[in-house]
Design a protein around this motif. Structure first.
Motif, short mmCIF file in Angstrom:
data_model
loop_
_atom_site.label_atom_id
_atom_site.label_comp_id
_atom_site.label_asym_id
_atom_site.label_seq_id
_atom_site.Cartn_x
_atom_site.Cartn_y
_atom_site.Cartn_z
N LYS A 77 -1.67 7.95 -8.13
CA LYS A 77 -3.07 8.23 -7.87
C LYS A 77 -3.98 7.85 -9.04
CE LYS A 77 -2.05 10.07 -3.91
NZ LYS A 77 -2.39 9.39 -2.64
N SER A 78 -3.49 7.03 -9.94
CA SER A 78 -4.26 6.66 -11.13
C SER A 78 -5.32 5.61 -10.76
CB SER A 78 -3.35 6.12 -12.22
OG SER A 78 -2.68 4.95 -11.79
N TYR A 79 -6.18 5.34 -11.76
CA TYR A 79 -7.23 4.34 -11.55
C TYR A 79 -6.64 2.95 -11.37
CZ TYR A 79 -10.94 1.05 -12.70
OH TYR A 79 -11.81 0.00 -12.69
N ASP A 103 1.22 4.64 -2.85
CA ASP A 103 0.78 5.97 -2.44
C ASP A 103 1.20 7.06 -3.42
OD1 ASP A 103 -0.46 4.98 -0.23
OD2 ASP A 103 1.24 5.32 1.14
N ARG A 148 -4.69 -1.56 -5.41
CA ARG A 148 -4.79 -1.49 -3.95
C ARG A 148 -5.96 -2.34 -3.44
NH1 ARG A 148 -4.57 3.40 -3.71
NH2 ARG A 148 -2.47 3.79 -2.89
N SER A 149 -7.06 -2.32 -4.14
CA SER A 149 -8.22 -3.12 -3.73
C SER A 149 -7.99 -4.61 -3.97
CB SER A 149 -9.48 -2.66 -4.48
OG SER A 149 -9.30 -2.82 -5.87
N SER A 207 -3.81 2.19 -10.11
CA SER A 207 -3.22 2.09 -8.78
C SER A 207 -4.31 1.82 -7.73
CB SER A 207 -2.47 3.38 -8.44
OG SER A 207 -1.99 3.34 -7.13
N THR A 208 -5.43 2.49 -7.84
CA THR A 208 -6.53 2.26 -6.90
C THR A 208 -7.08 0.84 -7.04
OG1 THR A 208 -7.10 4.60 -7.11
CG2 THR A 208 -8.75 3.15 -6.11
N PHE A 209 -7.15 0.38 -8.28
CA PHE A 209 -7.63 -0.98 -8.52
C PHE A 209 -6.65 -2.01 -7.94
CE2 PHE A 209 -8.16 -4.62 -11.56
CZ PHE A 209 -9.40 -5.01 -11.09
N GLN A 226 0.83 -1.21 0.00
CA GLN A 226 0.00 0.00 0.00
C GLN A 226 0.87 1.26 0.00
OE1 GLN A 226 -3.41 0.13 -0.15
NE2 GLN A 226 -3.46 -2.09 -0.36
#
Length: 404
Positions: free
Chosen positions: A259-261, A256, A267-268, A263-265, A252
């Motif tokens: 901040k792209s999509y 940090d 992380r989940s 990267s968020t995907f 995680q």
């Protein structure tokens, strides 16, 4: 349908013999033996073997299927494994399944290029590079039982069978030919999948997550033990990948800065794959320097042991379920055959083709009538063509007489 020869069943009288005997002995005795015909027929049908044969499973050699994306150093890693087996007196056998490779740095005992010509397949079927590789692999898989039989004959003389796959990973992983080859190996020998990862490129957390997703899909697609092989550790160490797999917060933190999509995907997804990481073996190797090869073979041996304890039992259940369904289908067909034979009482059954009631002269007359109808049709078509030509000529004359 496989039918086992039974000398007892062969000595029993057939249905036609029973009928001849009843005709010879008269109508009175025919009534007494009529009730025994059904029992005789049931006994003869019951003596047939409807169970499919099982192949003998061998604990050696261990099949190592090397899978990896293009550019991960898969073929170079195969070369390192071949050199290591020769240097350490390990008895190895090499199979190449890449029809498009120009040259191999190692010698292959079985090479798909000796059987299928990749460029000729492209020309014959009008395919592109990927379609040519897929079709070549499909053609080779139709005779793959011969490859398995060759390895079975040499099983006592081998420790490992190294299988090199095409660089287009989706062609082998998600194609029917790849499933046929993998299941053919797994049903006969302990089989382990080695997924090669490009370590320098995986330093990007998003790229690392995409590799882990692909490894997860291969694991659940093949249902075989999988060893994550981080190649090129001489360029970049693989400790960061081990840390990301063991520590969720470390991964995680690496995400940090992005901040792209994607990267968020990623992380989940890291939470969902946490359980996947716990049951996965991973080693770091260098195909150039040879570092980590011994650890790789240790992981292969542990995975082969796991295969015998866990995956083999699951495979036996699937094979037993398949055999049960096949036995039920054959039993149903035999019951249907028995009912049909009892209904016909051993008499000859004539299939109706629609020509039984016609005489040869009538059939000839029908053929002559058809020929006359075809001639009339041709004559009508020719008359229509003549009329069209006459109309065209009349139009030409009118145009010629018209003056501006």
């Amino acid at each position: 349908m496989d039918v086992d020869a039974d000398p007892v069943a062969a000595s029993k009288p057939t249905q036609m013999d029973l009928e001849d005997q009843t005709d010879a002995k008269g109508k009175g005795k025919a009534e007494e033996e009529g009730s025994g015909k059904g029992e005789e027929l049931a006994d003869s049908i019951g003596s047939l073997s409807i169970g499919p044969g099982r192949t003998n499973f061998k604990k050696k050699p261990v099949i190592i299927i090397v899978i990896g994306m293009a550019g991960t150093g898969k073929t170079t890693f195969m070369h390192r494994l071949v050199c290591d087996t020769q240097a350490s007196n390990k008895r190895g056998y090499v199979i190449n399944l890449d029809p498009a490779v120009m040259t191999l740095p190692f010698g292959a005992n079985i090479d798909i290029r000796d059987t299928v010509r990749y460029k000729e397949v492209m020309k014959e079927y009008g395919l592109g590079p990927n379609g040519g590789i897929l079709t070549s692999l499909n053609l080779f898989s139709t005779k793959f039982d011969e490859v398995v039989s060759v390895i079975e004959r040499r099983a006592d003389q081998l420790d490992y069978v190294l299988v090199d796959t095409p660089g287009q990973i989706e062609i082998f992983t998600w194609s029917a030919s790849g499933a046929i080859i993998t299941e053919a190996f797994a049903s006969t020998f302990p089989t382990v999948v080695a997924y090669v990862v490009d370590t320098p490129r995986s330093t990007n957390p998003v790229t690392f997550m995409s590799n882990m997703l692909y490894a997860c899909s291969i694991l659940y697609k093949t249902r075989l033990p999988l060893v994550l092989t981080f190649n090129k550790v001489d360029v970049a160490k693989h400790e960061f990948a081990i840390e990301w797999m063991q520590d969720f917060e470390a991964f995680q933190t690496a995400l940090d800065s992005d901040k792209s999509y994607s990267s968020t995907f990623s992380r989940s997804l890291s939470l969902a794959l946490d359980e996947f990481y716990k049951n996965l073996r991973s080693v770091g190797v260098s195909a150039v320097s040879g570092a980590g090869v011994n650890a790789f073979f240790e992981a292969i041996e542990a995975s082969a042991k796991e295969y015998m304890e866990t995956y083999r039992a699951d495979l036996d259940k699937r094979i037993a379920e398949k055999e049960r369904l096949e036995a039920e289908r054959r039993k149903e067909n035999m019951e249907k055959l028995r009912r049909d034979m009892e209904k016909s009482k051993g008499k000859t059954v004539v299939l109706s083709t629609g020509l039984k009631d016609k005489n040869p002269s009538e059939m000839m007359d029908d053929a002559d009538d058809e020929e006359e109808e075809e001639e009339l049709e041709d004559f009508r078509i020719s008359e229509d063509d003549d009329e069209d030509d006459d109309e065209d000529e009349g139009e030409d004359e009118e145009v010629a007489h018209f003056s501006f």
